[in-house]
Scaffold this motif. Structure first.
Motif, short mmCIF file in Angstrom:
data_model
loop_
_atom_site.label_atom_id
_atom_site.label_comp_id
_atom_site.label_asym_id
_atom_site.label_seq_id
_atom_site.Cartn_x
_atom_site.Cartn_y
_atom_site.Cartn_z
N LYS A 139 0.83 -1.22 0.00
CA LYS A 139 0.00 0.00 0.00
C LYS A 139 0.86 1.26 0.00
O LYS A 139 0.57 2.23 -0.70
N VAL A 142 2.06 2.12 -3.49
CA VAL A 142 1.01 2.74 -4.31
C VAL A 142 0.79 4.19 -3.90
O VAL A 142 0.62 5.07 -4.74
N GLU A 143 0.83 4.46 -2.59
CA GLU A 143 0.67 5.84 -2.12
C GLU A 143 1.79 6.73 -2.62
O GLU A 143 1.56 7.91 -2.95
N ALA A 146 1.16 7.52 -6.36
CA ALA A 146 0.04 8.44 -6.61
C ALA A 146 0.23 9.80 -5.94
O ALA A 146 -0.61 10.69 -6.10
N HIS A 169 -5.09 4.82 -7.84
CA HIS A 169 -5.10 3.96 -6.65
C HIS A 169 -6.53 3.42 -6.55
O HIS A 169 -7.43 4.14 -6.15
N ASN A 172 -7.75 -0.87 -1.55
CA ASN A 172 -6.80 -1.50 -0.64
C ASN A 172 -7.20 -2.94 -0.35
O ASN A 172 -8.38 -3.31 -0.45
N ALA A 187 -2.40 -2.79 -1.94
CA ALA A 187 -3.33 -1.97 -2.72
C ALA A 187 -3.23 -2.35 -4.19
O ALA A 187 -2.19 -2.84 -4.65
N VAL A 189 -3.27 -0.89 -7.97
CA VAL A 189 -3.05 0.34 -8.70
C VAL A 189 -3.20 0.08 -10.20
O VAL A 189 -2.86 -1.01 -10.69
#
Length: 268
Positions: A139, A142-143, A146, A169, A172, A187, A189
């Motif tokens: 996760k 991915v954060e 993005a 995104h 989750n 997550a 994506v």
């Protein structure tokens, strides 16, 4: 269950096998594969997503590193005309060998955390072949992909992914969806390569170099982190304040810095 299917996840391959039917269905619906499309699945593992992808009627190539999983995958899927398996390392895989037309390859994967970032960069170098990518990742990765400028998540991964792709995104996934459960959240994506780059650099390799140097010591100012590449007057010529820290700059500013470096390299 036969002895053949008793495959234990291997820590050295970063394996965590997806088993939650609801999550699998949600991923497949997000991908929405169709007959006539060309898909590449990286690290199919025990085939959690593979069956649904094949049922779509799309042509599916899979790349699997773990030799012990190859016979399991072949036993399940080798009888299907639209299935082709490649045993090998996705980090070294030649994506041009698949014979995909430009902007047609759809890439899918539950990526091991230990190779996710280098593999993303390997795929970005082949972005001209790719229509879209759907990945299960840690996760926080991915954060970072993005993220926008100004925060601690904004860095080399955000900038280079967003240079090449639009980032979405999607949702989750908790640890319980995997066997064994990882110690982190995951997550999904979606990455869609730009048909026209919003901020094209004169040389994307120089952009990678500038971004890497800038974030090597992200707490320092740009005039300090980039001094080996660009003097302060070149930074200012790019319309950038050299007293800023790298996380304060947007993608367009980094492209201007890279173009300054390209001009200086041409002048030498």
């Amino acid at each position: 269950m036969t002895e053949q299917y008793q495959h234990r996840a291997r820590k050295r391959f970063g394996q965590n096998f997806l088993h939650d039917a609801g999550v699998i269905d949600r991923i497949l619906r997000s991908i929405h594969a169709k007959p006539g499309e060309h898909l590449l699945e990286i690290g199919p593992g025990q085939g959690a997503l593979t069956e649904g992808l094949l049922d779509s009627g799309a042509q599916l190539d899979v790349v699997e590193l773990d030799k012990d999983l190859v016979p399991i995958l072949n036993q399940q899927f080798a009888g299907k005309d639209n299935f082709r398996l490649h045993q090998g390392d996705a980090l070294k895989f030649d994506f041009t060998s698949l014979g995909a037309e430009p902007a047609t390859l759809r890439v899918v994967g539950n990526l091991p955390y230990n190779i996710s970032t280098p593999l993303i960069f390997h795929l970005l170098h082949n972005a001209h072949l790719i229509r879209d990518m759907h990945f299960m990742l840690q996760k926080e990765v991915v954060e970072r992909m993005a993220a926008g400028p100004g925060g601690g998540d904004w860095g080399r991964l955000s900038i280079m992914v967003q240079y090449h792709c639009r980032v979405e995104h999607l949702f989750n996934v908790g640890p319980g969806a995997f066997n064994p459960p990882p110690k982190v959240d995951s997550a999904i994506v979606r990455l869609v390569p730009h048909t026209t780059l919003p901020h094209p650099a004169k040389d994307h390799r120089l952009l990678e170099r500038v971004v890497r140097e800038a974030f090597n010591q992200r707490r320092k100012t740009l005039r300090n982190t980039l001094k080996a590449l660009l003097p302060n007057e070149a930074i200012e010529a790019a319309g950038v304040d050299g007293s800023l820290r790298p996380e304060q700059l947007d993608l367009a500013a980094f492209v201007r810095l890279a173009d300054q470096l390209a001009e200086r390299s041409d002048a030498l």
